[in-house]
Design a protein around this motif. Sequence first.
Motif, PDB file in Angstrom:
ATOM      1  N   LYS A 161     -10.125 101.614 187.407  1.00  0.00           N
ATOM      2  CA  LYS A 161      -9.205 100.673 186.771  1.00  0.00           C
ATOM      3  C   LYS A 161      -9.397  99.261 187.318  1.00  0.00           C
ATOM      4  O   LYS A 161      -9.437  98.280 186.563  1.00  0.00           O
ATOM      5  N   ASP A 177     -16.470  97.914 178.987  1.00  0.00           N
ATOM      6  CA  ASP A 177     -15.168  97.487 178.465  1.00  0.00           C
ATOM      7  C   ASP A 177     -14.085  98.544 178.618  1.00  0.00           C
ATOM      8  O   ASP A 177     -12.890  98.221 178.515  1.00  0.00           O
ATOM      9  N   ASP A 178     -14.468  99.806 178.828  1.00  0.00           N
ATOM     10  CA  ASP A 178     -13.463 100.861 178.902  1.00  0.00           C
ATOM     11  C   ASP A 178     -13.945 101.988 179.819  1.00  0.00           C
ATOM     12  O   ASP A 178     -15.081 101.961 180.327  1.00  0.00           O
ATOM     13  N   GLU A 179     -13.079 102.987 180.000  1.00  0.00           N
ATOM     14  CA  GLU A 179     -13.392 104.091 180.905  1.00  0.00           C
ATOM     15  C   GLU A 179     -14.652 104.832 180.475  1.00  0.00           C
ATOM     16  O   GLU A 179     -15.470 105.216 181.315  1.00  0.00           O
ATOM     17  N   ARG A 180     -14.801 105.027 179.172  1.00  0.00           N
ATOM     18  CA  ARG A 180     -15.948 105.777 178.689  1.00  0.00           C
ATOM     19  C   ARG A 180     -17.254 105.051 179.028  1.00  0.00           C
ATOM     20  O   ARG A 180     -18.217 105.678 179.495  1.00  0.00           O
ATOM     21  N   LEU A 194     -12.675  97.731 185.993  1.00  0.00           N
ATOM     22  CA  LEU A 194     -12.573  97.312 184.593  1.00  0.00           C
ATOM     23  C   LEU A 194     -11.730  96.043 184.456  1.00  0.00           C
ATOM     24  O   LEU A 194     -12.033  95.166 183.628  1.00  0.00           O
ATOM     25  N   GLU A 195     -10.686  95.937 185.261  1.00  0.00           N
ATOM     26  CA  GLU A 195      -9.850  94.728 185.234  1.00  0.00           C
ATOM     27  C   GLU A 195     -10.643  93.503 185.677  1.00  0.00           C
ATOM     28  O   GLU A 195     -10.501  92.419 185.100  1.00  0.00           O
ATOM     29  N   GLU A 208     -14.209 106.652 186.818  1.00  0.00           N
ATOM     30  CA  GLU A 208     -13.750 105.832 185.696  1.00  0.00           C
ATOM     31  C   GLU A 208     -12.266 106.042 185.398  1.00  0.00           C
ATOM     32  O   GLU A 208     -11.603 105.179 184.820  1.00  0.00           O
ATOM     33  N   ARG A 209     -11.721 107.192 185.800  1.00  0.00           N
ATOM     34  CA  ARG A 209     -10.295 107.490 185.539  1.00  0.00           C
ATOM     35  C   ARG A 209      -9.426 107.239 186.771  1.00  0.00           C
ATOM     36  O   ARG A 209      -8.226 107.512 186.743  1.00  0.00           O
TER      37      ARG A 209
END
Length: 385
Positions: free
Chosen positions: A274, A252-255, A277-278, A268-269
């Motif tokens: 991005k 769900d997120d970068e982590r 994740l989208e 992840e960054r």
Amino acid sequence: MHETITTSARLRDICTGFSSKPYVTIDTEFVRETTFWPDLCLVQIACDENVVLIDPLADGIDLSPLYALLADENVLKVFHAARQDIEIFFHLTGAVPKPIFDTQVAAMVCGYGDSIAYDALAKRIADVHIDKSSRFTNWKLRPLTDKQLDYAAADVTHLRDIYESLRNALTESGRDHWLEQEMAVLTSVETYDLKPENAWKRLKLRARKPTEFEITKQLAEWRETEARTNNTPRSRVLKDDAIYEIAQQQPDDERALGRLRTIYKGVERSAIGKAALEIVATVKAMDRDDLPRVPRPAPSPEGTGAAVDLLKVLLKLTSEELEVAQKIIANAEQLEKIAIHGDKADVEAMKGWRRDVFGDRALDLLSGKIALSFEDRKITTINRA
């Protein structure tokens, strides 16, 4: 002897001369390790006693005469294992060279085994040894060495003798038409113009749920577009294993993305992270009814495995009798479909010459009209009708 072509004027003259010939032999040298599209580094062409090495990296050279020759339907283009060479020219011109003759495919029909290498075929037909030590050298580096140039020239010089021998063998055996379908596949635009939306078909299907499958499809399509646009290998965008893991874990997120084992550190960054994740968020928000079904093969009827085993023996027997490679007649997937669907199997082994030499025998074996017998240390068929 061979000539290296580095100017547009000389290339134009050479291609004009080649355009009056019934056939030319062609090979390429390229580099692809760090790019999506192959970097063309050398084109070798031969006909009669004329062997030329065209340097596409020469300053200011215009390759239009070469492309015109490749498109000339009055000149047969002879390759060995043509697919990668044709892919290069298709990318550069948007067209597939026609007509073509692939000596690797022809060799399978003539009894030289499955996918025989060029050097092995040259040894068997032309009785020449080809030094392959220059094969993986840096073809982009200039100047090319004499050893590299001699190696490149040999790839088309002996291809002439190979082509002549195979062509004569096919004519004498009446098997010329056996190649038509394979050449049609090699000259089909669809073979090389792979759509990004179908990129998921290159992957092993590990998805078990519709959400996982849709994420896999969208990630594969995005990666394909990204790799093509930036001319970078697919694995440098996202590894296959990363696509599988993202689809399964659905971060769900970068982590959460960064904790995945298959993700390069820092991705992840990045823009890649991005985008991934989208895609995950978009698919997870989709209505369940809008998600695609996970494609799964229908369960095989009981006894299919045993039937396929019998067909494999028959295929081996047929290929030995005809002295052709098994691969040119049928593959395991086709055998399974014949075992399940019989006469209604929509496979190439049940069409044209393949049906004549194998397909009908396969049906007879499955129906009990013929049987396999082991006599005098050999497998044979016996008629039970």
